[in-house]
Design a protein around this motif. Sequence first.
Motif, PDB file in Angstrom:
ATOM      1  N   LEU A  30       0.858  -1.356  -0.096  1.00 32.41           N
ATOM      2  CA  LEU A  30      -0.032  -0.022  -0.058  1.00 32.41           C
ATOM      3  C   LEU A  30       1.005   1.102  -0.077  1.00 32.41           C
ATOM      4  O   LEU A  30       0.225   2.371  -0.205  1.00 32.41           O
ATOM      5  N   ARG A  31       1.993   1.096   0.119  1.00 32.05           N
ATOM      6  CA  ARG A  31       2.990   2.188   0.307  1.00 32.05           C
ATOM      7  C   ARG A  31       2.879   3.480  -0.579  1.00 32.05           C
ATOM      8  O   ARG A  31       3.005   4.744  -0.538  1.00 32.05           O
ATOM      9  N   GLY A  32       2.567   2.941  -1.972  1.00 33.18           N
ATOM     10  CA  GLY A  32       2.607   3.849  -3.007  1.00 33.18           C
ATOM     11  C   GLY A  32       1.009   4.560  -3.302  1.00 33.18           C
ATOM     12  O   GLY A  32       0.703   5.257  -4.147  1.00 33.18           O
ATOM     13  N   ALA A  33      -0.048   4.231  -2.278  1.00 31.94           N
ATOM     14  CA  ALA A  33      -1.414   4.749  -2.354  1.00 31.94           C
ATOM     15  C   ALA A  33      -1.304   6.164  -1.771  1.00 31.94           C
ATOM     16  O   ALA A  33      -0.815   6.546  -0.800  1.00 31.94           O
ATOM     17  N   LYS A  34      -2.177   7.098  -2.483  1.00 29.02           N
ATOM     18  CA  LYS A  34      -2.539   8.360  -1.945  1.00 29.02           C
ATOM     19  C   LYS A  34      -3.098   8.345  -0.654  1.00 29.02           C
ATOM     20  O   LYS A  34      -2.898   8.986   0.154  1.00 29.02           O
ATOM     21  N   ARG A  35      -4.122   7.216  -0.765  1.00 23.49           N
ATOM     22  CA  ARG A  35      -4.838   7.092   0.451  1.00 23.49           C
ATOM     23  C   ARG A  35      -4.843   5.791   1.004  1.00 23.49           C
ATOM     24  O   ARG A  35      -5.814   5.087   0.351  1.00 23.49           O
TER      25      ARG A  35
END
Length: 514
Positions: free
Chosen positions: A91-96
């Motif tokens: 999930l690290r690259g998610a904006k939210r």
Amino acid sequence: MSRDKNRVIIFDTTLRDGEQSPGCSMTLNEKLRVAEALEELGVDVIEAGFAIASNGDFQAVSQISALLKETTVCSLARASTKDIDRAWEALRGAKRPRIHTFISTSPLHMEHKLNMSPEKVLEKIAESVSYARNLCDDVEWSCEDGTRTEEDYLYKSIETAIKAGATTINVPDTVGYTTPVEYTEMMRKIIENVPNSDKAIFSTHCHNDLGLAVANSIAAVEGGARQIECTVNGIGERAGNAALEEIAMAFRTRHDMLPYTTGIVTENITKTSHLVSSVTGLNVQHNKAIVGANAFAHESGIHQDGMLKNAETYEIMTPESVGLGKSTLVMGKHSGRHAFSEKLKELGYELGNNEFLSAFQQFKDLADAKKVVYDEDIIAIVDDGMRDNDGMQITSWKFVCDHGVPNSATFEIVADGSVKEVHSEGNGPVDAAFLALSSLIEGEPDLELYQVHAVTKGTDAQAEVTVRLSDDGRTVNGHAAHTDTLVASAKAYLNAINKLLVKREKGKPEEMAV
């Protein structure tokens, strides 16, 4: 900033719980397409997968996280640091980003599934939620089998999760056991009796074992929940989940009784439903609410008379409100690229140049073969062309079906740049085709379903074929459309084989019911 007290968050789990439907495995590219469609639909949270289940699930969560611009991306994780670390890595690259962790709380599950004492489960709740919150500000916690959990223990579990940092509390009806009145009262009592309930948003996740998933979800909102977990077309484990489209249209249509709002762009519902049906190979039943083929059809003379006088006599919502336009016959063999492009836009499709040229050529071929071309024909062409078949593909075919000679099927197959021919005789051309194609995979998978239906009316209609194969506990659906039923059947079977090969590479998924 204060939230609208009647705004309901739509949490879509089509890519996680929906994919757990038998045969509904999606490839990475298919998941990316569905995720984009869900964002366009206005979904608030997308549960992109269960990151630790397989490398494929991890890649899906990771790439969806990087792809989406506004929607919260969520990954499921059991109550273990290993699961939570893997989820956060994806999930690290998610904006939210959101981490969704869970553990069972019912006496039945704690004793027979977890083999843990209630006290130990409370410890695991505190440890796992706290660990996840130290990584991510947005943490959801679910009490699996929540509707069969003892009341006082449920309150204590939820209080523990919120104290540890959970920002959303999901009370799932994991086995579709509860009823609307019971669920409303349960949600109200939770909010009243959990001391720190004001610090979290409460959520519902209903399964449809008794056909009550949508009714129960709405009932939970009546009791104070402000997030609904659901899937497109209601797909999911066993009898499925609450159907997103039914919930959204219930709120829109009966706003007088249900004064709740969502961010769903309802005009995109039909397009998204078609996409999910296409990539999963699960056809929507004709009498399905909102998106079924008969949802806006009227055959009774009395009904037709009323419709001609005033559509509101028998329609409580308009077809246009869910993105369903009336089929037209304006497209034909004389239609050019511009007209075809405009028709695609009208139907909600945006294709790249290569995809467009391929679809246009198939349209022209179809127009030569058919008297009339319906919108449904074009949808079938585009969906079939966009279906992910990166593995093996059929490039040529020959069927022999004649009295007094062996029935046979021969195919030229392209895979990784190499060409292979397969041939078999069988009890009819379809049987021969399936036997020939099954030689492309080790072991012969069991054929559980072979279903054919016409896309439109007429003897020249395209055939849509669904094939379901099972192999060592794995189940996959293959789907294809073609004017020749035999070709559609073969392509659907090969589509299923391609998916089965991918699933074999993944291995058996970890348990991930909520």
